[in-house]
Every structure is written in structure tokens, then in C-alpha cells.
Design a protein around this motif. Structure first.
Motif, PDB file in Angstrom:
ATOM      1  N   ASN A 282      81.405  18.956   6.271  1.00 46.99           N
ATOM      2  CA  ASN A 282      81.989  19.817   5.235  1.00 46.99           C
ATOM      3  C   ASN A 282      83.437  20.192   5.551  1.00 46.99           C
ATOM      4  O   ASN A 282      83.901  21.264   5.198  1.00 46.99           O
ATOM      5  CB  ASN A 282      81.146  21.086   5.055  1.00 46.99           C
ATOM      6  N   GLU A 283      84.153  19.255   6.192  1.00 45.38           N
ATOM      7  CA  GLU A 283      85.582  19.479   6.394  1.00 45.38           C
ATOM      8  C   GLU A 283      86.301  19.459   5.040  1.00 45.38           C
ATOM      9  O   GLU A 283      85.795  18.910   4.050  1.00 45.38           O
ATOM     10  CB  GLU A 283      86.163  18.404   7.303  1.00 45.38           C
ATOM     11  N   ILE A 284      87.474  20.034   5.007  1.00 43.52           N
ATOM     12  CA  ILE A 284      88.248  20.070   3.774  1.00 43.52           C
ATOM     13  C   ILE A 284      88.445  18.673   3.211  1.00 43.52           C
ATOM     14  O   ILE A 284      88.382  18.451   1.993  1.00 43.52           O
ATOM     15  CB  ILE A 284      89.602  20.756   4.028  1.00 43.52           C
ATOM     16  N   THR A 285      88.654  17.704   4.088  1.00 46.32           N
ATOM     17  CA  THR A 285      88.911  16.328   3.656  1.00 46.32           C
ATOM     18  C   THR A 285      87.653  15.625   3.153  1.00 46.32           C
ATOM     19  O   THR A 285      87.730  14.480   2.703  1.00 46.32           O
ATOM     20  CB  THR A 285      89.508  15.520   4.814  1.00 46.32           C
ATOM     21  N   GLN A 286      86.505  16.280   3.228  1.00 48.23           N
ATOM     22  CA  GLN A 286      85.257  15.676   2.765  1.00 48.23           C
ATOM     23  C   GLN A 286      84.857  16.153   1.367  1.00 48.23           C
ATOM     24  O   GLN A 286      83.705  16.030   0.968  1.00 48.23           O
ATOM     25  CB  GLN A 286      84.143  15.934   3.787  1.00 48.23           C
ATOM     26  N   LYS A 287      85.844  16.654   0.634  1.00 48.83           N
ATOM     27  CA  LYS A 287      85.611  16.975  -0.779  1.00 48.83           C
ATOM     28  C   LYS A 287      85.175  15.708  -1.510  1.00 48.83           C
ATOM     29  O   LYS A 287      85.436  14.587  -1.070  1.00 48.83           O
ATOM     30  CB  LYS A 287      86.890  17.524  -1.413  1.00 48.83           C
ATOM     31  N   VAL A 288      84.532  15.871  -2.646  1.00 49.73           N
ATOM     32  CA  VAL A 288      84.104  14.716  -3.433  1.00 49.73           C
ATOM     33  C   VAL A 288      85.317  14.225  -4.223  1.00 49.73           C
ATOM     34  O   VAL A 288      85.665  14.769  -5.266  1.00 49.73           O
ATOM     35  CB  VAL A 288      82.937  15.070  -4.365  1.00 49.73           C
TER      36      VAL A 288
END
Length: 493
Positions: A282-288
Motif C-alpha cells: 500500500n505504498e503511494i506508488t501502488q495506487k491503481v
């Protein structure tokens, strides 16, 4: 200070007679017949870029729907063609003007909730790793259906632009939305001006479990072999959502001028689609991610000038060269960027591989805060989750990638919470050059300071010097902010 090209005087003879650097503006002639000024960046290196300026009346169209737009493009037959965009063209609409959405493109049995459950790290990553990563080739009926759905959308929303075409927005509110223009291999001599491009939305992004995957012992339970729900590769950081569709993709095209356009995600930014998996995925870069680039230049594309345009509220702006392994791009990917405004863009402004890229008189505004602080990746991850930044985090403005040769001059970088390596970052490159640029209000040697901040030094010997500046000299850096704010973007011709 208003400095625009006085087209009537400059182009009447094909020379720059009568043009000065102190009183430059566009007159009110039909912008559809204007051409790239001589020597205006790499696009002009091998002859004039005229687009459809010489079109006969039969090849001049005014369009206000996807149907009309596609019909006009298909009718060119290689002849010079002018297409004037009146109002909004929604590329994700049918011939009756009805907007097509996920339900129209979806192929059974795909549903996003089922897909994310099937390939969740807690399910997929517990299998044996391949080269120290989870298997990146997803299998099963849901991935097959996702790809089929994506192809169905792609076949509709990606529109091919032929050679010898000018696509010109009328007035101040011309838009092309929810799709992608493709300037492909063999296409030459294209002009695109005065249009707002928004929201090339991918309804079917794919999950890549091995993207940025790390066996990092600072994460509790992270290890290569699965033991139980608390110990195994599912407890390691990594995995990313990836999407398709750039607002404009120059994939093999040549001699292209994009000017006075605006690019963004519109009213569906990726910030509306946060990570769907629990910690540690759930890192910021793991947004959909539903949006890819704004403008990508790839596959031996060449001779491109992008000027006076506004890029805003997006993460990854554009690539010049899309793979470290594409050595065939050597000698191509020559691009000039000048007079552009990048505001709340995270990275790739642009990221360059192989190309000789001239970047001058651009204005970059952003915020680098958000990755968190701590001695380990785990601590930084936990800290970043508390910050929850609402901006796109600046990673680097100019990315010096493999075999790239960026020549930067008189740019302004205002990057809050940043350092010079956020202006010019080393992305596996060896060289980059800058002169006369300003970082956070100060004139500094950006390359030397970036080298010091990043610890990944870049040589200043890029091996070439730009000569193609068009009718105006480089503005002093003190004039760049006012000039760019006044001129960059659609609706300002």
C-alpha cells in the motif's frame, strides 16, 4: 512580457524578416494555416513542418464528434489536411455520441474485484519466486478476460493520425478527451495546436506483482520462501498497477510539432484510486493507475518540437525512449522542449533514453515531499502513510536515462522540499548538461549540485550543442516564469 511570433510578417516570405525578440505575438490570421517556424527545434532539422497548411478546401474539416474526427482522418489519403476541432471530441463514444464506459468494453468473466482478489499478494506471491520475484506472467481466466477487455477498449479509443495533417483547436475550449492519438511508424509532418487533451483512462490496468519487488529484511516477515500467512514473499514490498494509453503517442512518427496544448488527467486523477491491497502493498506508488503518459516518444520516433504547452496534475508526464534495451533508438529520439509549463507533475518531464533532447525556457513546479523518513525502507513506508500527500511527488523533472544526452538551459525549477537531483536525476545515464538554470530561486550549477545530492554523478560532456532555436533567442532565466505562465497552454493563441 508578451513574446509570441508575428506570423504574418515571418511566414509571408518563409524567412524571419521583420521578427524581433522584443515584440513577438501571433496575429489573428487563421492558425490552421500556420507552420513550424524555421529552425524551431529538432522538428525543423530536416526541412519544414507544414502539416496540412496547404490543404485544398475539400480537405479542410470542422469536427465536433468522434465520428466526424475519425472520418476526416480516414479521408486524407496522404493529402495535406486541416482538421479543426470545435468543442469536445470524446474518443470513448459511439457514432451516436453516447459515451462508452467499462461495461461496454468488459469481456466476461472480468470484474475488477474478482481480479484483484485472484492476484492479491497474499494469494499469488506465496508461489515459488522466479529470479527472486513473484511470477510476473499472470495466468488464469481473469487475466485472459482483462487482456481481451483492454484490447476492445484500445481498438476504439486509440486513433491513428496520418501524415501531412494539422489538428487545430478552435477558440479557447477545444478538447480531445478519453482517448489517445497515435502518430505511428512512417507518419511524418504533423502539427497539433491549441487543444486540451484529458483523461486517456484505462479501465483495465494490469497488476504486475514483480514490479519493484524487493526481498527487504526490514519488513517483518519478508523472506523468499513461504511459511505461513505472516512469513513469506507476500510480506515483502513491491508490485505495481500499470496502464496503457498516452494522450499522444509518437511511436515511430517523424517531424511533429505540438504547440499551445494542455495535458492532464481531467476530473479523474489517479489520486482517486488509492492502493487496494493491505500493507506492505500500500505504498503511494501502488495506487491503481488508470493513466499512463501524457506524451510518449518511442520506437525510433524523431524530430519533435513541443512548445508553449501546459502539463499538469499527473504523475509520469512522458518518456523519450521506452526501454534500456532498444539500442535501435540510437540516432533517433531528437526532441526539443521549450516554453512549457509543468505543474504538479511527479516525474518524466521527460525521462530520456538514447535521445538528444534540448530543454530550454521551461518552468517546473512541484513538491518532492511524501516518501517518508527513516533509516530503512520499512520505516520510510510507515512514515509516508501518515503524511498522505495530496500532490504528485516529484521524483525528478529531467531523467537522464541510458545513452541519453540532455542539454538543458535557462529553465526554472521550483521544487518545494527538493534538491537539485529532483531537477535532473540520474536514471542509469552517464551525461547531462545544464547552463543558466535556476533552482528554488537561485542560479546554481545544477549538475554539480545534483551529483553531490544523489551520489550518482553525471558528466557534463553530452557531445553536442543545440543550434535550432527558431525566430527567438533563449530568454534570460529571469523572464521565464512570466513568459511561460502567460503563453503556455491551449486557448492562448
Amino acid at each position: 512580457m508578451k513574446r509570441r511570433l508575428l506570423v504574418a510578417a515571418c511566414f509571408a516570405s518563409g524567412l524571419m524578416v521583420g521578427c524581433t525578440s522584443t515584440d513577438i505575438r501571433y496575429d489573428h490570421q487563421d492558425i490552421a494555416t500556420q507552420v513550424l517556424p524555421p529552425n524551431d527545434g529538432w522538428a525543423a532539422a530536416e526541412g519544414p513542418v507544414t502539416g496540412g497548411s496547404n490543404a485544398l478546401d475539400v480537405h479542410i474539416y470542422t469536427v465536433s464528434s468522434r465520428k466526424e474526427f475519425v472520418e476526416a482522418l480516414n479521408a486524407t489519403n496522404g493529402s495535406p489536411t486541416i482538421i479543426k476541432v470545435d468543442g469536445t471530441i470524446n474518443l470513448s463514444s459511439d457514432d451516436q455520441g453516447r459515451e462508452l464506459t467499462e461495461d461496454d468494453y468488459r469481456v466476461a468473466p472480468y470484474h475488477f474485484d474478482d481480479y484483484k482478489k485472484a492476484y492479491a499478494p497474499a494469494v499469488w506471491n506465496i508461489k515459488p519466486l522466479i529470479k527472486k520475484r513473484p511470477n510476473r506472467k499472470l495466468t488464469g481466466p481473469l487475466e485472459v478476460a482483462r487482456k481481451a477487455s483492454a484490447q476492445k477498449q484500445k481498438d476504439h479509443i486509440v486513433v491513428r493520425v496520418p501524415s501531412n495533417v494539422s489538428i487545430i483547436g478552435l477558440g479557447k475550449d477545444a478538447k480531445i478527451i478519453k482517448g489517445s492519438l497515435l502518430i505511428g511508424d512512417g507518419v511524418e509532418n504533423v502539427i497539433i495546436r491549441n487543444i486540451r487533451f484529458e483523461d486517456a483512462f484505462d479501465y483495465f490496468p494490469g497488476w504486475d506483482p514483480g514490479d519493484s519487488f524487493k526481498l527487504d529484511a526490514s519488513y517483518p516477515g519478508c523472506q523468499a520462501d513461504y511459511v505461513d500467512s505472516l512469513h513469506g514473499p507476500q510480506k515483502c514490498r513491491g508490485g505495481r498497477w500499470n496502464s496503457e494509453y498516452d494522450l499522444i503517442s509518437i511511436a515511430g512518427g517523424k517531424r511533429v510539432w505540438i504547440d499551445h496544448c494542455t495535458f492532464s488527467d481531467g476530473d479523474r486523477p489517479d489520486s482517486l484510486f488509492p492502493p487496494v491491497y493491505p500493507f506492505p502493498q500500500n505504498e503511494i506508488t501502488q495506487k491503481v493507475q488508470h493513466h499512463d503518459g501524457l506524451v510518449d516518444i518511442t520506437n525510433q520516433a524523431d524530430l519533435v518540437t513541443i512548445s508553449n504547452s501546459y502539463f499538469h496534475d499527473h504523475d509520469k508526464a512522458f518518456l523519450i525512449g521506452n526501454s534500456d534495451k532498444k539500442t535501435a533508438d540510437t540516432g533517433y529520439l531528437r526532441v526539443t522542449l521549450h516554453g512549457n509549463y509543468f505543474n504538479n507533475v511527479g516525474q518524466r518531464m521527460p525521462r530520456v533514453r538514447y535521445g538528444k533532447v534540448h530543454v530550454y525556457n521551461n518552468y517546473f513546479v512541484g513538491n518532492a515531499q511524501g516518501d517518508g523518513v527513516g533509516d530503512t525502507a520499512y520505516e520510510r513506508h510507515v512514515n509516508a502513510l501518515m503524511n498522505k500527500p495530496k500532490h504528485n511527488i516529484v521524483r525528478q523533472a529531467l531523467g537522464a536515462g541510458t545513452a541519453s544526452a540532455i542539454y538543458s538551459e535557462a529553465n526554472v525549477f521550483d521544487i518545494e522540499n527538493g534538491n537539485p537531483s529532483h531537477a535532473i536525476g540520474n536514471m542509469k545515464g552517464k551525461v547531462a548538461f545544464d547552463k543558466g538554470s535556476m533552482f528554488n530561486g537561485k542560479l546554481i550549477d545544477i549538475i554539480e549540485e545534483a551529483n553531490r545530492a544523489s551520489g550518482k554523478p553525471l558528466s557534463k560532456d553530452v557531445g553536442w550543442t543545440p543550434t535550432l532555436y527558431g525566430p527567438t533567442p533563449v530568454l534570460p532565466v529571469s523572464d521565464v516564469i512570466d513568459y511561460v505562465k502567460e503563453n503556455a497552454g491551449a486557448g492562448k493563441l
